[in-house]
Design an enzyme around this catalytic site. Sequence first.
Site, mmCIF file in Angstrom:
data_model
loop_
_atom_site.group_PDB
_atom_site.id
_atom_site.type_symbol
_atom_site.label_atom_id
_atom_site.label_comp_id
_atom_site.label_asym_id
_atom_site.label_seq_id
_atom_site.Cartn_x
_atom_site.Cartn_y
_atom_site.Cartn_z
ATOM 1 N N GLU A 41 82.082 -36.662 86.942
ATOM 2 C CA GLU A 41 81.175 -36.228 85.877
ATOM 3 C C GLU A 41 80.126 -35.281 86.444
ATOM 4 O O GLU A 41 79.823 -34.230 85.851
ATOM 5 C CB GLU A 41 80.503 -37.447 85.251
ATOM 6 C CG GLU A 41 79.430 -37.126 84.242
ATOM 7 C CD GLU A 41 78.492 -38.295 83.998
ATOM 8 O OE1 GLU A 41 77.395 -38.061 83.478
ATOM 9 O OE2 GLU A 41 78.856 -39.444 84.341
ATOM 10 N N ASP A 45 79.976 -31.285 85.346
ATOM 11 C CA ASP A 45 78.776 -30.713 84.741
ATOM 12 C C ASP A 45 78.435 -29.375 85.388
ATOM 13 O O ASP A 45 78.094 -28.403 84.694
ATOM 14 C CB ASP A 45 77.616 -31.700 84.894
ATOM 15 C CG ASP A 45 76.297 -31.119 84.404
ATOM 16 O OD1 ASP A 45 76.159 -30.935 83.187
ATOM 17 O OD2 ASP A 45 75.416 -30.854 85.244
ATOM 18 N N ASP A 109 80.217 -37.632 78.786
ATOM 19 C CA ASP A 109 80.390 -37.878 80.226
ATOM 20 C C ASP A 109 81.865 -37.801 80.612
ATOM 21 O O ASP A 109 82.221 -37.264 81.671
ATOM 22 C CB ASP A 109 79.835 -39.252 80.607
ATOM 23 C CG ASP A 109 78.317 -39.324 80.490
ATOM 24 O OD1 ASP A 109 77.683 -38.262 80.345
ATOM 25 O OD2 ASP A 109 77.777 -40.447 80.522
ATOM 26 N N GLU A 112 83.037 -34.235 80.850
ATOM 27 C CA GLU A 112 82.597 -33.627 82.105
ATOM 28 C C GLU A 112 83.422 -34.124 83.277
ATOM 29 O O GLU A 112 83.776 -33.341 84.179
ATOM 30 C CB GLU A 112 81.118 -33.932 82.335
ATOM 31 C CG GLU A 112 80.186 -33.181 81.397
ATOM 32 C CD GLU A 112 78.727 -33.495 81.623
ATOM 33 O OE1 GLU A 112 77.878 -32.652 81.293
ATOM 34 O OE2 GLU A 112 78.425 -34.602 82.130
#
Length: 217
Positions: A41, A45, A109, A112
């Site tokens: 995650e 990102d 989440d 990502e």
Amino acid sequence: MAWLEKETLEKRLGYVFQNPLLLKEALTHPGAGGTAFQRLEFLGDRVLGLVISHWLYEAYPHEHEGDLAKRFSTLVRRQALCDVAGYLELDAFVIRESRAPFSHRVLADTCEALIGALYLDGGLEQAKGVIRVLWAPLFWDFVISRDAKTLLQEKLQAIGYGLPVYELMHQEGPPHAPVFSVYIHILPEERSFLGQGHSKREAEQRAAEKALTYYTS
């Protein structure tokens, strides 16, 4: 995750994982024993941020940093990630203890984490290609300030020209990654500019940007 489910998700992504374990790790929630979920995650990102930043830099050559930042925040916020997760139906693929619906935060989440796994498996160019396809509707619909089409129209009117005419020439490529080709015709001049993109709107924007560059240079 069953093979059929994996195949279905990969079809929606338009990408086949070389290392299926990475995909499984991205979809295994920490509550179900996932040890790499949060690391993926974190990575996803940053990859998403880089791809979107570069895309905005290319797509809006006449905008200042502040306007680009507004677009960026819209495209990487939780709601945008949830929209993409909804399209992919990630909720159906996540490995977790409970089958209760996930919160928006968890879905974002997971999206990502999936991007992080994709980056590790295929590299930046593969991740970039998938992100651009998945984010294309959001990219061109979340208009915060004036776009190239509006700026071009204002420029042409200022020099006494008519409104530009957009013509869709053709669409090609697979359903999950279509490529649209659009010509913009400038009247009364017999001058045209070609734009291509993963949506009709993106192609129109690209064509308008080329014309705008020509008439402002």
